[in-house]
Design a protein around this motif. Sequence first.
Motif, PDB file in Angstrom:
ATOM      1  N   ASP A  85       0.931  -1.179  -0.177  1.00  0.00           N
ATOM      2  CA  ASP A  85       0.038   0.006  -0.102  1.00  0.00           C
ATOM      3  C   ASP A  85       0.851   1.240  -0.052  1.00  0.00           C
ATOM      4  OD1 ASP A  85      -2.285  -1.401   0.100  1.00  0.00           O
ATOM      5  OD2 ASP A  85      -2.744  -1.290   2.313  1.00  0.00           O
ATOM      6  N   SER A 114      -6.614   4.560  -4.250  1.00  0.00           N
ATOM      7  CA  SER A 114      -7.738   4.779  -3.675  1.00  0.00           C
ATOM      8  C   SER A 114      -8.561   3.703  -3.068  1.00  0.00           C
ATOM      9  CB  SER A 114      -8.869   5.553  -4.460  1.00  0.00           C
ATOM     10  OG  SER A 114      -8.021   6.951  -5.050  1.00  0.00           O
ATOM     11  N   CYS A 117      -6.398   2.053  -0.032  1.00  0.00           N
ATOM     12  CA  CYS A 117      -6.390   3.007   1.083  1.00  0.00           C
ATOM     13  C   CYS A 117      -7.188   4.229   1.465  1.00  0.00           C
ATOM     14  CB  CYS A 117      -4.836   3.407   1.014  1.00  0.00           C
ATOM     15  SG  CYS A 117      -3.450   2.614   0.930  1.00  0.00           S
ATOM     16  N   PRO A 118      -8.459   3.696   1.474  1.00  0.00           N
ATOM     17  CA  PRO A 118      -9.594   4.969   1.265  1.00  0.00           C
ATOM     18  C   PRO A 118      -9.347   5.743   2.574  1.00  0.00           C
ATOM     19  CG  PRO A 118     -10.530   2.712   2.097  1.00  0.00           C
ATOM     20  CD  PRO A 118      -9.042   2.486   1.655  1.00  0.00           C
ATOM     21  N   HIS A 119      -8.579   5.429   3.550  1.00  0.00           N
ATOM     22  CA  HIS A 119      -8.570   6.345   4.780  1.00  0.00           C
ATOM     23  C   HIS A 119      -7.209   7.695   4.565  1.00  0.00           C
ATOM     24  CE1 HIS A 119      -5.396   3.187   4.794  1.00  0.00           C
ATOM     25  NE2 HIS A 119      -4.674   3.936   5.481  1.00  0.00           N
ATOM     26  N   LEU A 120      -6.575   7.426   3.172  1.00  0.00           N
ATOM     27  CA  LEU A 120      -5.805   8.338   2.958  1.00  0.00           C
ATOM     28  C   LEU A 120      -6.215   9.203   1.969  1.00  0.00           C
ATOM     29  CD1 LEU A 120      -2.590   5.917   2.640  1.00  0.00           C
ATOM     30  CD2 LEU A 120      -3.173   7.637   4.495  1.00  0.00           C
ATOM     31  N   HIS A 121      -7.454   9.527   1.996  1.00  0.00           N
ATOM     32  CA  HIS A 121      -8.102  10.457   1.187  1.00  0.00           C
ATOM     33  C   HIS A 121      -7.605  11.931   1.274  1.00  0.00           C
ATOM     34  CE1 HIS A 121     -11.316  12.318  -1.279  1.00  0.00           C
ATOM     35  NE2 HIS A 121     -11.571  12.965  -0.460  1.00  0.00           N
TER      36      HIS A 121
END
Length: 132
Positions: A85, A114, A117-121
């Motif tokens: 990731d 995306s 790693c949706p938490h890294l928006h």
Amino acid sequence: IRLCKKNESDLVCFEAVKNLIGREGKELRLDIVSILRSPSSTSVKSPKDVDSAAKLLLRMERMFVHKYSRNLSRQETELIKIDCDARIGELATLQISRFGRGIGKNSDVWRVWSDRCPHLHLERLSLLCNNK
């Protein structure tokens, strides 16, 4: 001498990747392996090369985890995913930095980053805002 050592290292990495992915490696390219080996110091020719490097990384992760699934603990498998990731994020950053933010929406590496790693928006948004 330094260039010679880099080329030799790239060839060794290429062979190692080829051995890992086996028959799936028929379209494997040395320049793509080189991007994975050293993203920031490699001359990347196109955004598609970065996308290809990301796809290769995912294939390597899948093949490695499958090949060694009996020997890997759940924690080790999770650490491999976390490392991949981070590398996907590095490749997405490289792609946006070199080719501009217009590439983001059409990029495979951006989509993978995306999805994984949706938490890294906020990090992705910041990257887009800080690049032309």
